[in-house]
Scaffold this motif. Structure first.
Motif, PDB file in Angstrom:
ATOM      1  N   LYS A 116       0.835  -1.205   0.000  1.00 16.46           N
ATOM      2  CA  LYS A 116       0.000   0.000   0.000  1.00 16.46           C
ATOM      3  C   LYS A 116       0.866   1.250   0.000  1.00 16.46           C
ATOM      4  O   LYS A 116       2.013   1.236   0.461  1.00 16.46           O
ATOM      5  N   SER A 117       0.295   2.329  -0.553  1.00 18.47           N
ATOM      6  CA  SER A 117       0.990   3.599  -0.660  1.00 18.47           C
ATOM      7  C   SER A 117      -0.032   4.691  -0.962  1.00 18.47           C
ATOM      8  O   SER A 117      -1.078   4.413  -1.543  1.00 18.47           O
ATOM      9  N   GLN A 118       0.303   5.904  -0.597  1.00 20.65           N
ATOM     10  CA  GLN A 118      -0.560   7.035  -0.931  1.00 20.65           C
ATOM     11  C   GLN A 118      -0.301   7.518  -2.350  1.00 20.65           C
ATOM     12  O   GLN A 118      -1.224   7.894  -3.053  1.00 20.65           O
ATOM     13  N   MET A 119       0.955   7.496  -2.786  1.00 19.14           N
ATOM     14  CA  MET A 119       1.320   8.085  -4.073  1.00 19.14           C
ATOM     15  C   MET A 119       1.594   7.075  -5.189  1.00 19.14           C
ATOM     16  O   MET A 119       1.608   7.448  -6.354  1.00 19.14           O
ATOM     17  N   LEU A 120       1.831   5.826  -4.824  1.00 20.54           N
ATOM     18  CA  LEU A 120       2.222   4.828  -5.814  1.00 20.54           C
ATOM     19  C   LEU A 120       1.121   3.805  -6.065  1.00 20.54           C
ATOM     20  O   LEU A 120       0.414   3.409  -5.156  1.00 20.54           O
ATOM     21  N   ARG A 121       1.045   3.375  -7.323  1.00 20.47           N
ATOM     22  CA  ARG A 121       0.140   2.298  -7.704  1.00 20.47           C
ATOM     23  C   ARG A 121       0.889   0.969  -7.651  1.00 20.47           C
ATOM     24  O   ARG A 121       0.316  -0.072  -7.351  1.00 20.47           O
ATOM     25  N   ALA A 122       2.191   1.011  -7.936  1.00 20.29           N
ATOM     26  CA  ALA A 122       3.017  -0.199  -7.918  1.00 20.29           C
ATOM     27  C   ALA A 122       4.469   0.189  -7.650  1.00 20.29           C
ATOM     28  O   ALA A 122       4.907   1.281  -8.017  1.00 20.29           O
ATOM     29  N   LEU A 123       5.185  -0.703  -7.011  1.00 15.52           N
ATOM     30  CA  LEU A 123       6.617  -0.549  -6.752  1.00 15.52           C
ATOM     31  C   LEU A 123       7.187  -1.959  -6.647  1.00 15.52           C
ATOM     32  O   LEU A 123       7.031  -2.629  -5.638  1.00 15.52           O
ATOM     33  N   ASP A 124       7.775  -2.430  -7.739  1.00 11.17           N
ATOM     34  CA  ASP A 124       8.362  -3.764  -7.792  1.00 11.17           C
ATOM     35  C   ASP A 124       9.862  -3.608  -7.977  1.00 11.17           C
ATOM     36  O   ASP A 124      10.308  -2.873  -8.853  1.00 11.17           O
ATOM     37  N   GLY A 125      10.623  -4.294  -7.149  1.00  8.85           N
ATOM     38  CA  GLY A 125      12.067  -4.179  -7.274  1.00  8.85           C
ATOM     39  C   GLY A 125      12.782  -5.396  -6.753  1.00  8.85           C
ATOM     40  O   GLY A 125      12.170  -6.292  -6.156  1.00  8.85           O
ATOM     41  N   SER A 126      14.087  -5.410  -6.986  1.00  2.28           N
ATOM     42  CA  SER A 126      14.902  -6.510  -6.474  1.00  2.28           C
ATOM     43  C   SER A 126      16.370  -6.125  -6.468  1.00  2.28           C
ATOM     44  O   SER A 126      16.808  -5.254  -7.221  1.00  2.28           O
ATOM     45  N   TYR A 127      17.108  -6.784  -5.567  1.00  6.94           N
ATOM     46  CA  TYR A 127      18.563  -6.802  -5.579  1.00  6.94           C
ATOM     47  C   TYR A 127      18.938  -8.236  -5.914  1.00  6.94           C
ATOM     48  O   TYR A 127      18.500  -9.166  -5.227  1.00  6.94           O
ATOM     49  N   SER A 128      19.744  -8.430  -6.953  1.00  9.76           N
ATOM     50  CA  SER A 128      20.274  -9.749  -7.292  1.00  9.76           C
ATOM     51  C   SER A 128      21.783  -9.713  -7.092  1.00  9.76           C
ATOM     52  O   SER A 128      22.443  -8.770  -7.527  1.00  9.76           O
ATOM     53  N   LEU A 129      22.314 -10.736  -6.435  1.00 11.25           N
ATOM     54  CA  LEU A 129      23.737 -10.789  -6.107  1.00 11.25           C
ATOM     55  C   LEU A 129      24.386 -11.979  -6.789  1.00 11.25           C
ATOM     56  O   LEU A 129      23.839 -13.080  -6.770  1.00 11.25           O
ATOM     57  N   ALA A 130      25.562 -11.737  -7.390  1.00 15.01           N
ATOM     58  CA  ALA A 130      26.303 -12.810  -8.045  1.00 15.01           C
ATOM     59  C   ALA A 130      27.796 -12.600  -7.814  1.00 15.01           C
ATOM     60  O   ALA A 130      28.281 -11.466  -7.925  1.00 15.01           O
ATOM     61  N   PRO A 131      28.532 -13.670  -7.491  1.00 17.27           N
ATOM     62  CA  PRO A 131      29.985 -13.538  -7.303  1.00 17.27           C
ATOM     63  C   PRO A 131      30.626 -12.908  -8.538  1.00 17.27           C
ATOM     64  O   PRO A 131      30.259 -13.217  -9.668  1.00 17.27           O
ATOM     65  N   ALA A 132      31.572 -11.983  -8.288  1.00 15.72           N
ATOM     66  CA  ALA A 132      32.211 -11.264  -9.397  1.00 15.72           C
ATOM     67  C   ALA A 132      33.721 -11.479  -9.425  1.00 15.72           C
ATOM     68  O   ALA A 132      34.431 -10.763 -10.101  1.00 15.72           O
ATOM     69  N   GLY A 133      34.224 -12.462  -8.683  1.00 15.26           N
ATOM     70  CA  GLY A 133      35.656 -12.732  -8.684  1.00 15.26           C
ATOM     71  C   GLY A 133      36.396 -11.875  -7.670  1.00 15.26           C
ATOM     72  O   GLY A 133      35.948 -10.798  -7.302  1.00 15.26           O
ATOM     73  N   ARG A 134      37.509 -12.371  -7.192  1.00 15.87           N
ATOM     74  CA  ARG A 134      38.362 -11.702  -6.217  1.00 15.87           C
ATOM     75  C   ARG A 134      37.596 -11.293  -4.966  1.00 15.87           C
ATOM     76  O   ARG A 134      37.852 -10.243  -4.379  1.00 15.87           O
ATOM     77  N   GLY A 135      36.600 -12.063  -4.574  1.00 19.22           N
ATOM     78  CA  GLY A 135      35.851 -11.792  -3.352  1.00 19.22           C
ATOM     79  C   GLY A 135      34.787 -10.731  -3.499  1.00 19.22           C
ATOM     80  O   GLY A 135      34.106 -10.398  -2.539  1.00 19.22           O
ATOM     81  N   GLY A 136      34.628 -10.181  -4.688  1.00 22.32           N
ATOM     82  CA  GLY A 136      33.616  -9.159  -4.919  1.00 22.32           C
ATOM     83  C   GLY A 136      32.291  -9.763  -5.350  1.00 22.32           C
ATOM     84  O   GLY A 136      32.206 -10.949  -5.677  1.00 22.32           O
ATOM     85  N   THR A 137      31.267  -8.932  -5.339  1.00 26.23           N
ATOM     86  CA  THR A 137      29.926  -9.365  -5.721  1.00 26.23           C
ATOM     87  C   THR A 137      29.300  -8.322  -6.631  1.00 26.23           C
ATOM     88  O   THR A 137      29.344  -7.124  -6.330  1.00 26.23           O
ATOM     89  N   GLU A 138      28.733  -8.784  -7.736  1.00 24.99           N
ATOM     90  CA  GLU A 138      27.979  -7.874  -8.594  1.00 24.99           C
ATOM     91  C   GLU A 138      26.563  -7.784  -8.043  1.00 24.99           C
ATOM     92  O   GLU A 138      25.893  -8.806  -7.844  1.00 24.99           O
ATOM     93  N   VAL A 139      26.117  -6.558  -7.784  1.00 29.30           N
ATOM     94  CA  VAL A 139      24.775  -6.313  -7.268  1.00 29.30           C
ATOM     95  C   VAL A 139      23.982  -5.606  -8.355  1.00 29.30           C
ATOM     96  O   VAL A 139      24.384  -4.537  -8.831  1.00 29.30           O
ATOM     97  N   THR A 140      22.868  -6.217  -8.755  1.00 30.19           N
ATOM     98  CA  THR A 140      21.995  -5.622  -9.758  1.00 30.19           C
ATOM     99  C   THR A 140      20.691  -5.234  -9.085  1.00 30.19           C
ATOM    100  O   THR A 140      20.060  -6.055  -8.418  1.00 30.19           O
TER     101      THR A 140
END
Length: 154
Positions: A83-107
């Motif tokens: 629910k929201s006063q100003m929004l009809r929809a809000l869909d989102g995500s964080y996706s995490l994938a190993p990126a080498g050398r201990g790092g992570t790509e976050v989308t």
């Protein structure tokens, strides 16, 4: 919600470390900027948030909304608007994938639908600003070594 805006960054941390910061809703006002107040309304059996109320203040835009969260281990978290006063929809995500050398790509992927009429180009630009700020804040928070609140990790 066919059109999503998406952006990625690489964070020098493991997916578990990043997901612990994402799951630590109590700390959001310290690093997100626009979130002024937050309340976890319900939790999944594993202790991660299921529904969260957020009070946002982004200057001209002030809104309170409730989001429902779905967690996929240390790989992905998705949310949808309850629910929201100003929004009809809000869909989102964080996706995490190993990126080498201990790092992570976050989308970060986001689709917003506002109750007031808005040109698609303006809406996508606003989504891009939200995404870029969120990724920069998350990267800074995780790489600074900020510890999550006790019990925030699952």
């Amino acid at each position: 919600m066919a059109e999503h805006t998406r952006s990625s960054t690489t964070i020098d941390a493991t997916p578990a470390e990043i997901m612990a910061v994402i799951a630590d809703f109590a700390a959001y006002p310290a690093w997100t900027g626009e979130v002024k107040e937050i309340e976890v309304l319900a939790e999944h059996p594993d202790g991660r948030a299921e529904q969260v109320r957020l009070l946002l203040d982004a200057g001209a835009i002030k809104d309170e909304h409730v989001l429902a969260y779905t967690w996929d281990g240390e790989r992905k978290v998705s949310w949808t608007l309850v629910k929201s006063q100003m929004l009809r929809a809000l869909d989102g995500s964080y996706s995490l994938a190993p990126a080498g050398r201990g790092g992570t790509e976050v989308t970060y992927q986001l689709a917003v639908d506002v109750k007031i009429p808005m040109l698609g180009m303006i809406k996508r630009k606003a989504e891009k600003v939200i995404i870029d700020r969120a990724l920069a804040g998350l990267k800074k928070r995780v790489e600074s070594g900020a510890k999550s609140a006790p019990g925030a990790e699952a």
